[in-house]
Write a protein that holds these residues in place. Sequence first.
Motif, PDB file in Angstrom:
ATOM      1  N   ARG A  30       0.958  -1.015  -0.056  1.00 25.00           N
ATOM      2  CA  ARG A  30      -0.049  -0.001  -0.168  1.00 25.00           C
ATOM      3  C   ARG A  30       0.934   1.237   0.084  1.00 25.00           C
ATOM      4  N   ARG A  31       2.039   1.322   0.822  1.00 22.20           N
ATOM      5  CA  ARG A  31       2.945   2.350   0.885  1.00 22.20           C
ATOM      6  C   ARG A  31       3.669   2.482  -0.520  1.00 22.20           C
ATOM      7  N   ARG A  32       4.120   1.538  -1.271  1.00 17.31           N
ATOM      8  CA  ARG A  32       4.645   1.691  -2.590  1.00 17.31           C
ATOM      9  C   ARG A  32       3.802   2.077  -3.744  1.00 17.31           C
ATOM     10  N   ALA A  33       2.475   1.573  -3.579  1.00 19.39           N
ATOM     11  CA  ALA A  33       1.375   1.803  -4.648  1.00 19.39           C
ATOM     12  C   ALA A  33       0.531   2.870  -4.354  1.00 19.39           C
ATOM     13  N   ALA A  34       1.064   3.977  -3.344  1.00 17.13           N
ATOM     14  CA  ALA A  34       0.203   5.057  -2.967  1.00 17.13           C
ATOM     15  C   ALA A  34      -0.570   5.547  -4.052  1.00 17.13           C
ATOM     16  N   GLU A  35      -1.918   5.521  -4.180  1.00 16.63           N
ATOM     17  CA  GLU A  35      -2.895   5.903  -5.024  1.00 16.63           C
ATOM     18  C   GLU A  35      -2.874   7.562  -4.993  1.00 16.63           C
ATOM     19  N   ASP A  53      -3.820   3.142   7.944  1.00 13.62           N
ATOM     20  CA  ASP A  53      -4.112   4.285   7.206  1.00 13.62           C
ATOM     21  C   ASP A  53      -2.861   5.292   7.807  1.00 13.62           C
ATOM     22  N   ALA A  54      -2.536   5.224   8.930  1.00 19.33           N
ATOM     23  CA  ALA A  54      -1.342   6.283   9.256  1.00 19.33           C
ATOM     24  C   ALA A  54      -0.210   6.169   8.393  1.00 19.33           C
ATOM     25  N   LEU A  55       0.350   4.773   7.778  1.00 20.11           N
ATOM     26  CA  LEU A  55       1.131   4.771   6.744  1.00 20.11           C
ATOM     27  C   LEU A  55       0.886   5.477   5.513  1.00 20.11           C
ATOM     28  N   VAL A  56      -0.373   5.230   5.138  1.00 21.55           N
ATOM     29  CA  VAL A  56      -0.868   5.753   3.721  1.00 21.55           C
ATOM     30  C   VAL A  56      -0.653   7.274   3.882  1.00 21.55           C
ATOM     31  N   LEU A  57      -1.263   7.914   5.076  1.00 19.97           N
ATOM     32  CA  LEU A  57      -1.156   9.354   5.291  1.00 19.97           C
ATOM     33  C   LEU A  57       0.149   9.841   5.165  1.00 19.97           C
ATOM     34  N   ALA A  58       1.145   9.207   5.933  1.00 16.02           N
ATOM     35  CA  ALA A  58       2.726   9.414   6.036  1.00 16.02           C
ATOM     36  C   ALA A  58       3.334   9.410   4.446  1.00 16.02           C
ATOM     37  N   THR A  59       2.924   8.301   3.770  1.00 17.59           N
ATOM     38  CA  THR A  59       3.482   8.148   2.530  1.00 17.59           C
ATOM     39  C   THR A  59       3.161   9.358   1.605  1.00 17.59           C
ATOM     40  N   LEU A  60       1.845   9.989   1.670  1.00 17.53           N
ATOM     41  CA  LEU A  60       1.414  11.104   1.124  1.00 17.53           C
ATOM     42  C   LEU A  60       1.814  12.304   1.407  1.00 17.53           C
ATOM     43  N   GLY A  61       2.977  12.208   2.462  1.00 21.38           N
ATOM     44  CA  GLY A  61       3.631  13.417   3.046  1.00 21.38           C
ATOM     45  C   GLY A  61       3.236  13.991   4.429  1.00 21.38           C
ATOM     46  N   CYS A  62       2.111  13.635   5.001  1.00 18.57           N
ATOM     47  CA  CYS A  62       1.516  13.975   6.104  1.00 18.57           C
ATOM     48  C   CYS A  62       2.507  13.606   7.569  1.00 18.57           C
ATOM     49  N   ARG A  63       2.530  14.293   8.441  1.00 16.44           N
ATOM     50  CA  ARG A  63       3.173  14.095   9.668  1.00 16.44           C
ATOM     51  C   ARG A  63       2.106  13.522  10.435  1.00 16.44           C
ATOM     52  N   VAL A  64       2.284  12.196  11.088  1.00 15.49           N
ATOM     53  CA  VAL A  64       1.284  11.602  11.631  1.00 15.49           C
ATOM     54  C   VAL A  64       1.540  10.922  13.033  1.00 15.49           C
ATOM     55  N   LEU A  65       0.857  11.444  13.925  1.00 15.80           N
ATOM     56  CA  LEU A  65       0.960  10.797  15.403  1.00 15.80           C
ATOM     57  C   LEU A  65      -0.200   9.564  15.412  1.00 15.80           C
ATOM     58  N   ILE A  66       0.163   8.495  15.720  1.00 18.30           N
ATOM     59  CA  ILE A  66      -0.597   7.518  15.971  1.00 18.30           C
ATOM     60  C   ILE A  66      -0.780   7.517  17.394  1.00 18.30           C
ATOM     61  N   GLN A  75       9.822   8.476   9.151  1.00 20.85           N
ATOM     62  CA  GLN A  75      10.235   9.513  10.169  1.00 20.85           C
ATOM     63  C   GLN A  75       9.243  10.421  10.133  1.00 20.85           C
ATOM     64  N   ARG A  76       7.974  10.415   9.437  1.00 23.43           N
ATOM     65  CA  ARG A  76       7.180  11.296   9.476  1.00 23.43           C
ATOM     66  C   ARG A  76       5.683  10.720  10.396  1.00 23.43           C
ATOM     67  N   MET A  77       6.300   9.554  11.238  1.00 19.37           N
ATOM     68  CA  MET A  77       5.338   8.858  11.940  1.00 19.37           C
ATOM     69  C   MET A  77       5.879   8.819  13.659  1.00 19.37           C
ATOM     70  N   SER A  78       4.773   8.716  14.311  1.00 11.70           N
ATOM     71  CA  SER A  78       5.344   8.318  15.864  1.00 11.70           C
ATOM     72  C   SER A  78       4.050   7.945  16.353  1.00 11.70           C
ATOM     73  N   VAL A  79       4.398   7.230  17.613  1.00  9.79           N
ATOM     74  CA  VAL A  79       3.394   6.249  18.200  1.00  9.79           C
ATOM     75  C   VAL A  79       3.187   6.560  19.766  1.00  9.79           C
ATOM     76  N   ILE A  80       2.346   6.925  20.195  1.00 10.63           N
ATOM     77  CA  ILE A  80       2.117   7.145  21.749  1.00 10.63           C
ATOM     78  C   ILE A  80       1.071   6.327  22.302  1.00 10.63           C
ATOM     79  N   ASN A  81       1.245   5.408  23.291  1.00 10.07           N
ATOM     80  CA  ASN A  81       0.310   4.586  24.031  1.00 10.07           C
ATOM     81  C   ASN A  81      -0.560   5.609  25.020  1.00 10.07           C
ATOM     82  N   THR A  82      -1.672   5.801  24.412  1.00  9.07           N
ATOM     83  CA  THR A  82      -2.427   6.546  25.377  1.00  9.07           C
ATOM     84  C   THR A  82      -4.023   6.385  24.596  1.00  9.07           C
ATOM     85  N   ASP A  83      -5.029   6.860  25.463  1.00  8.29           N
ATOM     86  CA  ASP A  83      -6.312   6.996  25.119  1.00  8.29           C
ATOM     87  C   ASP A  83      -6.428   8.231  24.565  1.00  8.29           C
ATOM     88  N   ALA A  84      -7.082   8.446  23.343  1.00 11.56           N
ATOM     89  CA  ALA A  84      -7.294   9.496  22.445  1.00 11.56           C
ATOM     90  C   ALA A  84      -8.184  10.440  23.413  1.00 11.56           C
TER      91      ALA A  84
END
Length: 185
Positions: A82-87, A117-130, A159-168
């Motif tokens: 999905r990352r390599r074939a970003a639509e 989904d976070a990976l797709v958004l980061a592939t498109l250039g977004c900075r994503v906090l999961i 590098q545009r992705m990060s993860v936090i273990n928390t309840d949104a």
Amino acid sequence: MHGMTTPRLAVFSPHPHLQMYTSQLAADLSLPVAAESDAWDMLLILEPIDTPPGYRLVLQQIGANAPGPVYVDFVGGPAGHRRRAAEGRKQPLARAAGLKHGALPFVIDATGGLGRDALVLATLGCRVLILERSPVVAALLQNGLTRALADAATAPVAQRMSVINTDARVYLPTLSGPHRPDVIY
């Protein structure tokens, strides 16, 4: 939910060179370390690999009819494809996040899951906090992200992705100023 029990979960690795990581992960997650002969419902297994961090974290249900393992892989498998074939920006997820006219919003994925989904958004250039409220799933995500950062082709996206273990529901109200996202997904 009467009569339901929480599955017994432990951290396990049969590989002696991973014991330090096994013990640390068990302590971080407040889980026991399984001995090979122990009977558990589920195991969080550290499988050795040749790339950093030296192991892949896998959640495996135990039993004769157990489904296959669950792990996060941003480099290969379906997510990697999905990352390599970003639509591009015309796909529904990109439109929902407001990706148009060169906009690259800061996105919080409030229900991280396995990070697809976070990976797709980061592939498109977004900075994503999961954000992921399950400590076990957050550990799977962090392991997948660490492995992605070690892969030359995937690192720029990771590098545009990060993860936090928390309840949104707890985390989001604490944000202010530059920490506020453009999009909450």
